[in-house]
Motif scaffolding. Structure first.
Motif, PDB file in Angstrom:
ATOM      1  N   CYS B  43       0.811  -1.222   0.000  1.00  0.00           N
ATOM      2  CA  CYS B  43       0.000   0.000   0.000  1.00  0.00           C
ATOM      3  C   CYS B  43       0.844   1.272   0.000  1.00  0.00           C
ATOM      4  O   CYS B  43       0.400   2.320  -0.423  1.00  0.00           O
ATOM      5  N   CYS B  48      -0.813  -2.280   5.091  1.00  0.00           N
ATOM      6  CA  CYS B  48      -0.856  -3.705   4.742  1.00  0.00           C
ATOM      7  C   CYS B  48       0.194  -4.587   5.422  1.00  0.00           C
ATOM      8  O   CYS B  48       0.030  -5.795   5.502  1.00  0.00           O
ATOM      9  N   GLY B  49       1.310  -4.016   5.854  1.00  0.00           N
ATOM     10  CA  GLY B  49       2.323  -4.807   6.554  1.00  0.00           C
ATOM     11  C   GLY B  49       3.310  -5.559   5.670  1.00  0.00           C
ATOM     12  O   GLY B  49       4.220  -6.218   6.191  1.00  0.00           O
ATOM     13  N   CYS B  51       5.697  -4.516   4.170  1.00  0.00           N
ATOM     14  CA  CYS B  51       7.006  -3.882   4.273  1.00  0.00           C
ATOM     15  C   CYS B  51       7.640  -4.053   5.651  1.00  0.00           C
ATOM     16  O   CYS B  51       8.580  -3.336   5.991  1.00  0.00           O
ATOM     17  N   CYS B  63       7.678   1.340   5.012  1.00  0.00           N
ATOM     18  CA  CYS B  63       7.203   2.436   4.147  1.00  0.00           C
ATOM     19  C   CYS B  63       6.950   3.703   4.944  1.00  0.00           C
ATOM     20  O   CYS B  63       6.763   4.763   4.358  1.00  0.00           O
TER      21      CYS B  63
HETATM   22  S1  FES Z   1       2.258  -1.043   5.176  1.00  0.00           S
HETATM   23 FE1  FES Z   1       1.726  -1.443   3.093  1.00  0.00          FE
HETATM   24  S2  FES Z   1       3.642  -1.098   2.128  1.00  0.00           S
HETATM   25 FE2  FES Z   1       4.055  -0.480   4.162  1.00  0.00          FE
END
Ligand code: FES
Ligand SMILES: Cc1cc2nc3c(=O)[nH]c(=O)nc-3n(C[C@H](O)[C@H](O)[C@H](O)COP(=O)(O)OP(=O)(O)OC[C@H]3O[C@@H](n4cnc5c(N)ncnc54)[C@H](O)[C@@H]3O)c2cc1C
Ligand code: FES
Lengths: 290, 160
Positions: B43, B48-49, B51, B63
């Motif tokens: 995202c 979203c996690g 990364c 991110c």
């Molecule tokens: S939380 Fe989605 S890319 Fe970092």
């Protein structure tokens, strides 16, 4: 998306940060944990010229007891608050709030000062500090002032901080043996901002409530202290009748705008639900505040 | 004060010196500047996690961290914690339980799960779900991932 171009500076001391902030004026933004600011920049919601990184300033971190107050540095992370023994014993409302804030990876960076300064209407900590009658300490090049939490949140994402000021700390009264607290919220998924929530602190005498501050979040432009509900609950034990009166009083205490989660009617309904659950939790002996 | 910032940090145990654009986030730095492609970008705004990496021992959203802010920091990525063998058993459990399908979320899942196993080795299924709730998976439906983490936790407890 990628953030717009900006420059970056990491001052070594609070004084240096304040000087930079004064010098750069509105072109500068403070960067604390970055968990709201960097997300907003990725959406290109703002376009600062320079970020002043205050996340490593030693003057801003830590939790200490000063007389009958707990002083919490603005740069203390959510995670650090969540594992702090002094917070757990003396400011249990904040300890209860932490697991509701986002997820562990975000809590490891996000700070209490950033959360208060950002003033998201659905955030937990602004409501907590209003319920706890905290004083927020703001410092500028010219001096320091204390702002009552109830006067700090002035509207949607806006606060009483003046240009050139950094929020350095907050001071919260130590919970006494007769204090109780609870934080309850409803969110679509674990870690999401709340659809509706309440942070409350009460003082009991036996089973009688002698004072209570229920502060709602996700239900207005800023944290809302529900005066009518507080009045309905004060003066006796929280019987079914008193709770019903308090829920009825929310009709005038709250004027929730609709948002992506639903319309005002649904929000009003949820407000009653979280209030009732919070009172149940507060009276449960495990929720003892001290 | 500049748009280009010099940093010196440790990435997976190795010293790295670099000059980065101020706005560069940690994942672009790892992927584009260091060629470490294990950390993913979904995202790019914290939701979203995909990364998830470690900075100074704690998991973060890569991110939402500026590379410029990491002078002096220690960064560990999925490449690093795979090479050290720290999560060999967890990775085997992911394979055994079919907890990776397209694999996009997997590096972030492993980083988040390793963090849980370290701090809460006795975590219940409910606690595993709670800890992993910030990491999105569009394929598995999560059960297999929770199974893999639970299996690893139990196996480690039995060995201890
Ligand atoms: S939380 Fe989605 S890319 Fe970092
Ligand atoms: C996916 C996701 C989910 C989240 N869910 C929740 C949630 O459920 N509840 C919740 O409360 N929060 C949530 N957050 C936000 C998180 O709590 C942030 O940590 C917090 O809002 C901002 O803190 P920060 O330290 O990261 O501030 P930053 O992002 O660095 O800064 C935010 C703003 O405050 C200003 N600022 C920061 N510190 C100071 C200071 N000391 N003095 C003056 N101004 C300052 C900055 O200039 C900026 O404008 C979520 C974030 C993400 C990415
Ligand atoms: S395995 Fe495809 S997103 Fe998780």
């Amino acid at each position: 998306m990628k953030a717009p171009r900006f420059s970056y500076v990491r001052p070594a001391s609070l004084t240096e940060a304040l000087n930079l902030l004064a010098e750069k004026g509105p072109e500068a933004r403070l960067l604390a944990g970055g968990q709201s600011l960097l997300a907003a920049l990725a959406f290109r919601l703002s376009d600062p010229q320079v970020l002043i990184d205050i996340s490593k300033l030693p003057e801003l971190t830590g939790v200490t007891r000063v007389g009958d107050k707990i002083r919490i540095g603005a740069g203390t992370t959510h995670s650090a608050l969540g594992r702090d023994a002094l917070i757990a014993s003396a400011v249990p409302l904040i300890a209860q709030a932490i697991p509701h804030i986002a997820h562990p990876a975000i809590r490891n960076r996000g700070t209490i000062g950033g959360s208060l300064a950002y003033a998201d209407p659905a955030a937990e900590l602004p409501a907590c500090v209003v319920a706890l009658e905290a004083d927020l300490v703001a410092r500028s090049k010219t001096g320091e002032r204390r702002i009552k939490a109830a006067d700090f949140f002035t509207g949607l994402f806006s606060t009483a901080l003046e240009p050139g000021e950094i929020l350095t700390a907050l001071e919260v009264p130590v919970a006494s043996a007769s204090d109780r607290c609870a934080l309850v919220e409803v969110a679509r998924r674990s870690g999401d901002y709340a659809m509706a929530g309440v942070a409350l602190k009460a003082t009991l005498a036996g089973d009688r409530i002698i004072a209570i501050r229920p502060v709602f979040f996700g239900l207005g432009d800023a944290p809302v202290l529900a005066h009518g509900a507080a009045q309905a609950l004060t003066g006796g034990p929280p019987t079914g009748e008193r709770i019903a009166a308090a829920k009825a009083a929310l009709a005038t205490d709250l004027d929730p705008p609709g948002d992506q989660h639903g319309g005002p009617e649904m929000k009003r309904h949820l407000a009653g639900v979280v209030l009732e659950r919070a009172i149940a939790r507060m009276t449960n002996s495990e929720a003892r505040a001290a | 004060m500049s748009e280009m910032i010099d940093i010196a940090l440790t990435v997976n145990g190795e010293q790295v010196r670099a000059r980065v654009e101020a706005r560069r986030h940690l994942i672009d730095f790892l992927r584009l500047d260091l060629g470490l492609m294990g950390s993913h970008i979904g995202c790019e705004h914290g939701v979203c996690g995909a990364c998830t990496v470690r900075v100074d021992g704690d998991i973060v959203r890569g991110c939402l961290v500026l590379a410029a802010s990491l002078d002096g920091a220690r960064v560990d990525t999925i490449e690093g914690i795979s090479d050290t063998g720290e999560i060999r058993d967890l990775q085997d459990a992911f394979i055994a339980r079919n907890a990776a399908q397209c694999g996009f979320c997997t590096p972030g899942m492993l980083m988040a799960a390793a963090d849980l196993l370290k701090h809460q080795p006795q975590a219940s299924r409910e606690e595993i779900r709670e800890h992993m709730s910030g990491n999105y998976c569009r394929c598995t439906g999560y059960q297999a991932i929770v199974d893999a983490v639970e299996t690893t936790a139990k196996a480690r407890a039995a060995k201890a």
